[in-house]
Write a protein that holds these residues in place. Sequence first.
Motif, PDB file in Angstrom:
ATOM      1  N   ARG A  78       0.823  -1.210   0.000  1.00 24.86           N
ATOM      2  CA  ARG A  78       0.000   0.000   0.000  1.00 24.86           C
ATOM      3  C   ARG A  78       0.856   1.259   0.000  1.00 24.86           C
ATOM      4  O   ARG A  78       0.370   2.348   0.246  1.00 24.86           O
ATOM      5  CB  ARG A  78      -0.908   0.003   1.237  1.00 24.86           C
ATOM      6  N   HIS A  79       2.145   1.089  -0.304  1.00 25.35           N
ATOM      7  CA  HIS A  79       3.110   2.179  -0.202  1.00 25.35           C
ATOM      8  C   HIS A  79       2.895   3.192  -1.320  1.00 25.35           C
ATOM      9  O   HIS A  79       2.849   2.843  -2.498  1.00 25.35           O
ATOM     10  CB  HIS A  79       4.522   1.598  -0.283  1.00 25.35           C
ATOM     11  N   ASN A  80       2.770   4.441  -0.969  1.00 22.61           N
ATOM     12  CA  ASN A  80       2.642   5.530  -1.937  1.00 22.61           C
ATOM     13  C   ASN A  80       3.776   6.522  -1.695  1.00 22.61           C
ATOM     14  O   ASN A  80       3.689   7.374  -0.805  1.00 22.61           O
ATOM     15  CB  ASN A  80       1.284   6.222  -1.780  1.00 22.61           C
ATOM     16  N   PRO A  81       4.863   6.418  -2.466  1.00 23.65           N
ATOM     17  CA  PRO A  81       6.016   7.288  -2.224  1.00 23.65           C
ATOM     18  C   PRO A  81       5.663   8.770  -2.252  1.00 23.65           C
ATOM     19  O   PRO A  81       6.206   9.557  -1.479  1.00 23.65           O
ATOM     20  CB  PRO A  81       6.973   6.919  -3.367  1.00 23.65           C
ATOM     21  N   ALA A  82       4.753   9.164  -3.140  1.00 22.82           N
ATOM     22  CA  ALA A  82       4.402  10.576  -3.243  1.00 22.82           C
ATOM     23  C   ALA A  82       3.787  11.091  -1.947  1.00 22.82           C
ATOM     24  O   ALA A  82       4.004  12.241  -1.550  1.00 22.82           O
ATOM     25  CB  ALA A  82       3.444  10.797  -4.408  1.00 22.82           C
ATOM     26  N   GLN A  83       3.029  10.247  -1.273  1.00 25.65           N
ATOM     27  CA  GLN A  83       2.414  10.652  -0.007  1.00 25.65           C
ATOM     28  C   GLN A  83       3.475  10.909   1.052  1.00 25.65           C
ATOM     29  O   GLN A  83       3.397  11.878   1.810  1.00 25.65           O
ATOM     30  CB  GLN A  83       1.443   9.563   0.460  1.00 25.65           C
ATOM     31  N   HIS A  84       4.497  10.068   1.096  1.00 30.97           N
ATOM     32  CA  HIS A  84       5.580  10.241   2.060  1.00 30.97           C
ATOM     33  C   HIS A  84       6.424  11.482   1.738  1.00 30.97           C
ATOM     34  O   HIS A  84       7.043  12.060   2.630  1.00 30.97           O
ATOM     35  CB  HIS A  84       6.473   8.999   2.088  1.00 30.97           C
ATOM     36  N   ALA A  85       6.433  11.885   0.475  1.00 30.53           N
ATOM     37  CA  ALA A  85       7.253  13.025   0.053  1.00 30.53           C
ATOM     38  C   ALA A  85       6.528  14.352   0.189  1.00 30.53           C
ATOM     39  O   ALA A  85       7.140  15.411   0.026  1.00 30.53           O
ATOM     40  CB  ALA A  85       7.674  12.833  -1.403  1.00 30.53           C
ATOM     41  N   GLU A  86       5.251  14.321   0.522  1.00 28.97           N
ATOM     42  CA  GLU A  86       4.401  15.515   0.429  1.00 28.97           C
ATOM     43  C   GLU A  86       4.933  16.704   1.226  1.00 28.97           C
ATOM     44  O   GLU A  86       5.003  17.829   0.719  1.00 28.97           O
ATOM     45  CB  GLU A  86       2.984  15.169   0.900  1.00 28.97           C
ATOM     46  N   THR A  87       5.324  16.494   2.473  1.00 31.98           N
ATOM     47  CA  THR A  87       5.765  17.613   3.310  1.00 31.98           C
ATOM     48  C   THR A  87       7.008  18.283   2.748  1.00 31.98           C
ATOM     49  O   THR A  87       7.078  19.513   2.630  1.00 31.98           O
ATOM     50  CB  THR A  87       6.043  17.134   4.748  1.00 31.98           C
ATOM     51  N   ALA A  88       8.008  17.481   2.383  1.00 30.85           N
ATOM     52  CA  ALA A  88       9.257  18.038   1.850  1.00 30.85           C
ATOM     53  C   ALA A  88       9.008  18.763   0.528  1.00 30.85           C
ATOM     54  O   ALA A  88       9.601  19.826   0.275  1.00 30.85           O
ATOM     55  CB  ALA A  88      10.291  16.935   1.658  1.00 30.85           C
ATOM     56  N   LEU A  89       8.143  18.221  -0.308  1.00 27.60           N
ATOM     57  CA  LEU A  89       7.853  18.862  -1.591  1.00 27.60           C
ATOM     58  C   LEU A  89       7.124  20.190  -1.390  1.00 27.60           C
ATOM     59  O   LEU A  89       7.428  21.182  -2.063  1.00 27.60           O
ATOM     60  CB  LEU A  89       7.010  17.933  -2.466  1.00 27.60           C
ATOM     61  N   ARG A  90       6.186  20.219  -0.483  1.00 24.83           N
ATOM     62  CA  ARG A  90       5.431  21.447  -0.232  1.00 24.83           C
ATOM     63  C   ARG A  90       6.357  22.546   0.303  1.00 24.83           C
ATOM     64  O   ARG A  90       6.285  23.708  -0.122  1.00 24.83           O
ATOM     65  CB  ARG A  90       4.296  21.180   0.752  1.00 24.83           C
ATOM     66  N   GLU A  91       7.237  22.179   1.234  1.00 19.10           N
ATOM     67  CA  GLU A  91       8.158  23.170   1.789  1.00 19.10           C
ATOM     68  C   GLU A  91       9.128  23.673   0.722  1.00 19.10           C
ATOM     69  O   GLU A  91       9.461  24.865   0.687  1.00 19.10           O
ATOM     70  CB  GLU A  91       8.921  22.561   2.965  1.00 19.10           C
ATOM     71  N   LEU A  92       9.585  22.782  -0.151  1.00 18.12           N
ATOM     72  CA  LEU A  92      10.481  23.191  -1.232  1.00 18.12           C
ATOM     73  C   LEU A  92       9.769  24.163  -2.170  1.00 18.12           C
ATOM     74  O   LEU A  92      10.349  25.160  -2.605  1.00 18.12           O
ATOM     75  CB  LEU A  92      10.961  21.963  -2.003  1.00 18.12           C
ATOM     76  N   CYS A  93       8.525  23.884  -2.474  1.00 16.37           N
ATOM     77  CA  CYS A  93       7.741  24.760  -3.350  1.00 16.37           C
ATOM     78  C   CYS A  93       7.560  26.132  -2.711  1.00 16.37           C
ATOM     79  O   CYS A  93       7.726  27.165  -3.365  1.00 16.37           O
ATOM     80  CB  CYS A  93       6.387  24.103  -3.639  1.00 16.37           C
TER      81      CYS A  93
END
Length: 270
Positions: A78-93
């Motif tokens: 059930r692993h969704n890599p994008a979900q785990h990356a969400e916080t770091a991606l949002r902060e980078l944006c």
Amino acid sequence: MRSNPGGGNAIEKVLAVLEALPAHERVTDIAAATGLPKSTVHRILQSLVDRQFALPTGNGSYVGGPRILSLAGQVMGRHNPAQHAETALRELCEDTGCTVHFALLDADQAVYAAKLEGDKPYQMPSRIGRGIRLHCTGIGKAILAELPPASVDAIVERTGLEARTPRTVTEPEALRRQLDEVRSRGWAYDDEENEPGILCIAAAVRGHTGAVIGGISVATITLDPWRSPVERLAARVRRAAAEVSAALGAPSDAGSGPGSGPGADPVSGS
């Protein structure tokens, strides 16, 4: 490893033993790694054996049990890599104001798994689920730079080096030199090599085994210059890539280097 589990509660002690088990098999070694008394380690291991989280192999040694593998399989299913990356991606944006992409390696290409638009009056033509070539994109070159040379050569032989724009590198030797530079500095640059008028800075992302699984990038257009010097943006992208890798369970020493840790320079929003 948790610090000072000996001073924690029972759950902390059990977790400390579980975390030590992959690298240490003997009770004495687990006790040394966790700082727990051998009697405590032995008692915890017996409970783990009862629940099949550990298996005795004889002579006071233990290994992970089938219950660990079963749970890991269920989680990864059930692993969704994008979900785990969400916080770091949002902060980078938010930090850069740029469009941020997260793409995963898929055979001989990368596929966009997440995209966040920056605070710009324009939008990038990329879309989630779209495949991109590896030799002419920032994310693709960041990935290729982390693969064995033989794997890169095999990909190039299968896919060729299509000239997406007049700036695309189309000679294998020139691509190898570019990848050497990427490997040396830890980030990749796409200077209108995939789409005319679009620039990208990218860094590789690693999974739980430590192997590269994809990459993240910030993108802008040539008519809208970067808010900060490229080197500072690259450091910020590398830090975000390290955060995503950590969220995906990558070993702490995987892909480490200048600009990838918490102390990297933040990017000015002005």
